[in-house]
Design an enzyme around this catalytic site. Structure first.
Site, mmCIF file in Angstrom:
data_model
loop_
_atom_site.group_PDB
_atom_site.id
_atom_site.type_symbol
_atom_site.label_atom_id
_atom_site.label_comp_id
_atom_site.label_asym_id
_atom_site.label_seq_id
_atom_site.Cartn_x
_atom_site.Cartn_y
_atom_site.Cartn_z
ATOM 1 N N ARG A 98 1.047 2.546 -8.429
ATOM 2 C CA ARG A 98 0.681 1.874 -8.142
ATOM 3 C C ARG A 98 0.982 2.547 -6.076
ATOM 4 O O ARG A 98 1.962 1.847 -5.846
ATOM 5 C CB ARG A 98 -0.237 0.557 -7.261
ATOM 6 C CG ARG A 98 -0.958 0.782 -6.254
ATOM 7 C CD ARG A 98 -1.431 -0.940 -5.904
ATOM 8 N NE ARG A 98 -2.278 -1.605 -5.024
ATOM 9 C CZ ARG A 98 -2.243 -2.475 -5.013
ATOM 10 N NH1 ARG A 98 -1.392 -3.597 -5.583
ATOM 11 N NH2 ARG A 98 -2.757 -3.061 -3.591
ATOM 12 N N HIS A 99 -0.462 3.465 -5.540
ATOM 13 C CA HIS A 99 0.616 3.719 -4.111
ATOM 14 C C HIS A 99 0.888 2.198 -3.074
ATOM 15 O O HIS A 99 1.051 1.436 -3.399
ATOM 16 C CB HIS A 99 -0.687 3.691 -3.019
ATOM 17 C CG HIS A 99 -1.167 2.956 -2.855
ATOM 18 N ND1 HIS A 99 -1.191 1.974 -1.543
ATOM 19 C CD2 HIS A 99 -2.751 2.898 -3.957
ATOM 20 C CE1 HIS A 99 -2.712 1.044 -1.723
ATOM 21 N NE2 HIS A 99 -2.870 1.746 -2.678
ATOM 22 N N ASN A 140 -3.398 -2.569 3.811
ATOM 23 C CA ASN A 140 -3.106 -3.873 2.410
ATOM 24 C C ASN A 140 -2.094 -4.758 3.432
ATOM 25 O O ASN A 140 -2.383 -6.259 3.118
ATOM 26 C CB ASN A 140 -1.737 -3.874 1.871
ATOM 27 C CG ASN A 140 -2.358 -1.862 0.753
ATOM 28 O OD1 ASN A 140 -1.741 -1.574 0.347
ATOM 29 N ND2 ASN A 140 -3.585 -2.817 0.188
ATOM 30 N N ARG A 182 -2.734 7.379 0.908
ATOM 31 C CA ARG A 182 -2.284 6.869 0.523
ATOM 32 C C ARG A 182 -1.364 6.874 -0.859
ATOM 33 O O ARG A 182 0.145 7.056 -0.944
ATOM 34 C CB ARG A 182 -2.793 5.283 0.488
ATOM 35 C CG ARG A 182 -3.564 5.260 -0.844
ATOM 36 C CD ARG A 182 -4.176 3.634 -0.046
ATOM 37 N NE ARG A 182 -5.281 3.095 -0.931
ATOM 38 C CZ ARG A 182 -6.713 3.626 -1.139
ATOM 39 N NH1 ARG A 182 -7.102 4.796 0.429
ATOM 40 N NH2 ARG A 182 -8.248 2.735 -1.998
ATOM 41 N N GLU A 216 -10.212 5.061 -5.769
ATOM 42 C CA GLU A 216 -9.753 4.047 -6.307
ATOM 43 C C GLU A 216 -11.467 3.340 -5.798
ATOM 44 O O GLU A 216 -12.428 3.722 -5.150
ATOM 45 C CB GLU A 216 -9.494 3.020 -4.319
ATOM 46 C CG GLU A 216 -9.073 0.998 -4.277
ATOM 47 C CD GLU A 216 -8.704 0.909 -6.277
ATOM 48 O OE1 GLU A 216 -8.687 0.940 -6.872
ATOM 49 O OE2 GLU A 216 -7.932 -0.275 -6.032
ATOM 50 N N HIS A 268 -4.046 3.448 -7.616
ATOM 51 C CA HIS A 268 -4.621 2.110 -7.017
ATOM 52 C C HIS A 268 -4.904 0.899 -7.945
ATOM 53 O O HIS A 268 -5.121 1.012 -8.952
ATOM 54 C CB HIS A 268 -6.161 2.378 -6.569
ATOM 55 C CG HIS A 268 -6.389 3.564 -5.605
ATOM 56 N ND1 HIS A 268 -5.663 3.496 -4.122
ATOM 57 C CD2 HIS A 268 -6.001 5.122 -5.210
ATOM 58 C CE1 HIS A 268 -5.822 5.468 -3.543
ATOM 59 N NE2 HIS A 268 -6.187 5.864 -4.137
#
Ligand code: F6P
Length: 407
Positions: free
Chosen positions: A218-219, A225, A266, A291, A360
């Protein structure tokens, strides 16, 4: 030739960029693991060695009317056939001839030269133009086209395909053949006249989605976030950048040829330091891995959705898998594009070893559920942290699902 023959020639057939080499590697891999000595004989490799003396990347080298080049390509084919013959008659069991072999004339020559053991022809077909285009773009970045402007190289390569199309005749007359959809790993047509050794194993291998080693990441941390905001196209935070460098250090001794990301900043920013520590690695952004699109809720925090759109919040909570955001997506509606993304990535990742996807939270849940059985209602809750990654192996004889720390 006896019906008990243990030795086999496999002859690949298909236009350039149809997935022949990927299939050839897959077969070699599965045979080698099962102690069946196998070797691939690739005409392109011989040609590229020769390319030191002459520019054989140019489309004209492949024009059917170019007598000199046609003769040369025939010579490469004969050299490989002789080597293949020698190999299966000594310590080898299976020789895979990896080349286009699209003309009937060429296949007649193969039938004549390799008449001591049975031959299975495998034709690869991929009619998805977008993927073929992407595959060409990646191909022209290889050293063969070194120094050539990318647009020029692509146009030469496409012309080369058209020249091959002029002499292309699909498999129909051969005694034993399989015509397959190499993108979806499906058999389109098959004919089996002889008792072929290893046939059911080969067939099974062709239709199995093999994952030799998938790193699903995952990034790392973004500004969104830190505020619990969804969607958008946020950048990595300094902590996220540091995490990406830690990932890069972790993977530096593993060979990663391609990193498939989404088109969002990202994931590409996470991939950049990883690529920097690899020898020869390309980042391939795929829109299919973007995403989940949260429609009117893009950029909002979960807290804001609960306060300002309570209906959305509770409807999603009630059935997270099937719910789609107003003017946006849901897990269920993302399923098809994620499946296409996975097919694309595996098709384009020609090197058979490691494959890396940086996605994502929701995307990675869907990718995981593609390989790991989960009830639908549980998929939107699969654990996808940013300080760990999944390592997945799914071959005929090995299944691995590991969640690993990289720091
Ligand atoms: O990191 C946040 C995020 O990737 C959002 O962009 C996305 O909407 C969300 O996670 C998906 O997770 P969930 O389905 O649990 O809301």
């Amino acid at each position: 030739m006896t019906t008990k023959d243990e030795k086999l020639y496999i002859v690949m057939v298909g236009l350039p960029s149809q997935g022949k080499s990927t299939v050839a590697y897959r077969l070699k891999d599965i045979f080698t693991k099962n102690d069946i000595p196998t070797r691939i004989f690739n005409n392109g490799q011989l040609r590229r060695q020769y390319a030191r003396l002459k520019d054989t990347w140019a489309a004209e080298f492949f024009h059917p009317d170019n007598a000199e080049a046609t003769e040369l390509r025939k010579r490469f084919a004969i050299i490989n056939m002789n080597w293949a013959r020698k190999y299966v008659n000594s310590k080898g069991q299976v020789a895979v001839l990896d080349a286009t072999n699209v003309s009937q004339e060429r296949r007649n020559l193969i039938n004549q030269c390799l008449n001591d053991h049975p031959i299975l022809f495998i034709e690869c077909i991929n009619e998805d133009e977008e993927i073929v285009d992407m595959s060409i773009t990646l191909k022209v970045r290889t050293p063969e086209f070194g120094g050539l402007d990318e647009a020029h190289a692509i146009s030469e390569f496409k012309k080369r395909i058209e020249y091959y199309r002029m002499i292309y005749s699909p498999l129909a007359k051969e005694r034993n053949y399989i015509r397959m959809d190499s993108l979806h790993n499906r058999i389109l047509e098959e004919r089996l006249t002889d008792q072929l050794p290893l046939y059911s194993r080969i067939r099974d291998c062709l239709v199995t989605d093999v994952v030799k080693s998938l790193f699903l990441i995952r990034h790392t941390e973004t500004f969104f976030n830190t505020e619990d905001r969804i969607g958008g196209d946020s950048d990595l935070t300094p902590k996220g950048i540091e995490q990406a460098h830690a990932l890069a250090r972790f993977f530096r001794n593993k060979k990663i040829s391609y990193i498939f990301t989404s088109e969002k900043k990202r994931t590409i920013q996470t991939a950049a330091p990883i690529r920097a520590l690899q020898n020869d690695c390309t980042i391939v952004p795929l829109k299919e891995f973007d995403e989940i699109y949260s429609g009117i809720c893009e950029g909002m925090s979960y807290d804001e959705i609960q306060r300002f759109m309570p209906d959305v919040y509770s409807a999603r909570k009630a059935d997270k898998y099937n719910y789609s955001y107003p003017r946006g997506e849901g897990y269920n509606s993302m399923k098809e594009r994620i499946k296409i993304g996975i097919k694309k990535a595996f098709y384009l990742n020609r090197k058979p070893d490691n494959i890396m996807i940086i996605g994502h939270r929701a995307v990675n849940r869907m990718i995981l559920s593609h390989f790991l059985y989960r009830r639908q209602e549980d998929v939107p809750y699969i654990y996808v942290p940013q300080d760990k990654f999944y390592h997945i192996v799914a071959t005929q004889d090995r299944k691995v699902f590991e969640l690993k720390k990289y720091q």
